[in-house]
Design a protein around this motif. Sequence first.
Motif, PDB file in Angstrom:
ATOM      1  N   GLN A   1       0.871  -1.286   0.042  1.00 24.73           N
ATOM      2  CA  GLN A   1       0.163  -0.147   0.022  1.00 24.73           C
ATOM      3  C   GLN A   1       1.031   1.182  -0.090  1.00 24.73           C
ATOM      4  O   GLN A   1       0.530   2.173  -0.665  1.00 24.73           O
ATOM      5  N   ALA A   2       1.985   1.177   0.673  1.00 23.41           N
ATOM      6  CA  ALA A   2       2.915   2.499   0.732  1.00 23.41           C
ATOM      7  C   ALA A   2       3.351   2.690  -0.722  1.00 23.41           C
ATOM      8  O   ALA A   2       3.454   3.734  -1.051  1.00 23.41           O
ATOM      9  N   LEU A   3       3.866   1.562  -1.613  1.00 29.55           N
ATOM     10  CA  LEU A   3       4.373   1.648  -2.883  1.00 29.55           C
ATOM     11  C   LEU A   3       3.104   2.203  -3.670  1.00 29.55           C
ATOM     12  O   LEU A   3       3.467   2.862  -4.719  1.00 29.55           O
ATOM     13  N   ASP A   4       2.198   1.588  -3.324  1.00 32.08           N
ATOM     14  CA  ASP A   4       0.968   2.125  -4.278  1.00 32.08           C
ATOM     15  C   ASP A   4       0.501   3.580  -4.093  1.00 32.08           C
ATOM     16  O   ASP A   4       0.352   4.229  -5.191  1.00 32.08           O
ATOM     17  N   VAL A   5       0.667   4.245  -3.097  1.00 35.00           N
ATOM     18  CA  VAL A   5       0.768   5.463  -2.904  1.00 35.00           C
ATOM     19  C   VAL A   5       1.751   6.248  -3.447  1.00 35.00           C
ATOM     20  O   VAL A   5       1.525   7.349  -4.368  1.00 35.00           O
ATOM     21  N   LEU A   6       3.024   5.615  -3.249  1.00 33.53           N
ATOM     22  CA  LEU A   6       4.178   6.307  -3.884  1.00 33.53           C
ATOM     23  C   LEU A   6       4.060   6.312  -5.457  1.00 33.53           C
ATOM     24  O   LEU A   6       4.672   7.190  -6.188  1.00 33.53           O
ATOM     25  N   ASP A   7       3.491   5.351  -6.027  1.00 37.48           N
ATOM     26  CA  ASP A   7       3.288   5.116  -7.532  1.00 37.48           C
ATOM     27  C   ASP A   7       2.633   6.241  -8.085  1.00 37.48           C
ATOM     28  O   ASP A   7       2.850   6.834  -9.126  1.00 37.48           O
ATOM     29  N   THR A   8       1.229   6.657  -7.382  1.00 40.35           N
ATOM     30  CA  THR A   8       0.352   7.744  -7.612  1.00 40.35           C
ATOM     31  C   THR A   8       1.132   8.988  -7.549  1.00 40.35           C
ATOM     32  O   THR A   8       0.973   9.903  -8.484  1.00 40.35           O
ATOM     33  N   TYR A   9       2.004   9.030  -6.585  1.00 38.23           N
ATOM     34  CA  TYR A   9       2.471  10.499  -6.328  1.00 38.23           C
ATOM     35  C   TYR A   9       3.804  10.569  -7.287  1.00 38.23           C
ATOM     36  O   TYR A   9       3.931  11.702  -7.952  1.00 38.23           O
ATOM     37  N   ALA A  10       4.505   9.457  -7.620  1.00 34.11           N
ATOM     38  CA  ALA A  10       5.722   9.625  -8.466  1.00 34.11           C
ATOM     39  C   ALA A  10       5.217  10.026  -9.890  1.00 34.11           C
ATOM     40  O   ALA A  10       5.781  10.980 -10.699  1.00 34.11           O
TER      41      ALA A  10
END
Length: 395
Positions: A251-260
């Motif tokens: 989930q943390a990388l999921d959020v980071l994916d959207t942010y990136a």
Amino acid sequence: MFQALPGMTALLTPDLRYADANRQYLRSAGRSREQVIGRYLFDVFPDNPDDPNATGTRNLAASLQRVLDTGERDTMAVQRYDVESPERPGHWDERYWSPVNVPVLDADGKVVLVLHRVEEVTALVQARAAEGDRLAVLEAELQTRARELQEANEHLRLAHAGERQVALALQEAMLPPPHLGLHHPVAVRYRPAVDQLNVCGDWYDLIDLSADRVAVSVGDVVGHGLAAAGVMGQLRSALSAASRVSAGPAQALDVLDTYARSVPGGENATAVSVIVDWEDNTLVYSTAGHPPAILVDADGSVRLLDAATDPPLGASPEHRARHQSAVTFTEDAVLLLYTDGLIERRGEDIDVGLARLVESAARHRRDSPARLADRLLGELLPSATDDTAVVVLRL
């Protein structure tokens, strides 16, 4: 350059008066320079008089005193620190800050200033407490950080003189040495390929999540030098915030994916995040296009953490939920995270470099994390042809 640093940053004198504060600090605190510079820290930001259980002032004062007494950095856990509203005197806004206090020494080793850096995590903490739509709140908060850090990054790109000083400040602010409350032996190594700079597009992070849980991550931004370092700082800060409130590394990388996707230069960055839980001896991990983390058990057996691998950040045409997997570990095992500079060689298949790393890590597994990290760099990286970051954690 101080004004352009990402995040809330202030300089305090040894008697805890403001010597300077950057734009982001004043903006987030809701104060003007005239209300801050030259004044005593706890006159500007006292404890909420209506809250008899307030501890923010006491905890921060103790941290700053440790820095003044020892001359060493002090990283604090997230603190509740209510702030009086400048528009509504007598009204106190609930705020949550994560401070880092770093000494500035003179030639004789005396502390002459304290660099006081604060991460504002109010929205994240309140979102978790309310059990609302955490991802929506995170995305809004991270979009705000994107705009602020892009502004800071633009200032840094425009600076041609004093580039090394800026790089040193960035490294100190963005990549602090690890301080795990669990006192598990850990070592980090950071070697940029560009000789004149001390920062690059690679990053590492270690976060205490609870009494027996730690988040460990490394990542790699496309490119080198100061521009890549600016993007690195944005992504590392975003993943750090997301890891504190997310249900797991996927989930943390999921959020980071959207942010990136909203950060210029953030596309196709790679990262791996691992949650270490000593209560049940498990590792939960997720990988975004990054080389697999390595687990070396005490008996010398080696496992590649490659069962939950997804594309790099922002690389897929459509957003897709990321995967995570879990493994158990034995006491005295070693967890190794690294960036591809440690294993990639021109004209050589990356599996050859990965096999070389596995053999070296198993052979030196009984060394301390610091010695193991040095041996890996010495054997696998005789010269820095690519940016490299390494994290070694004794489990």
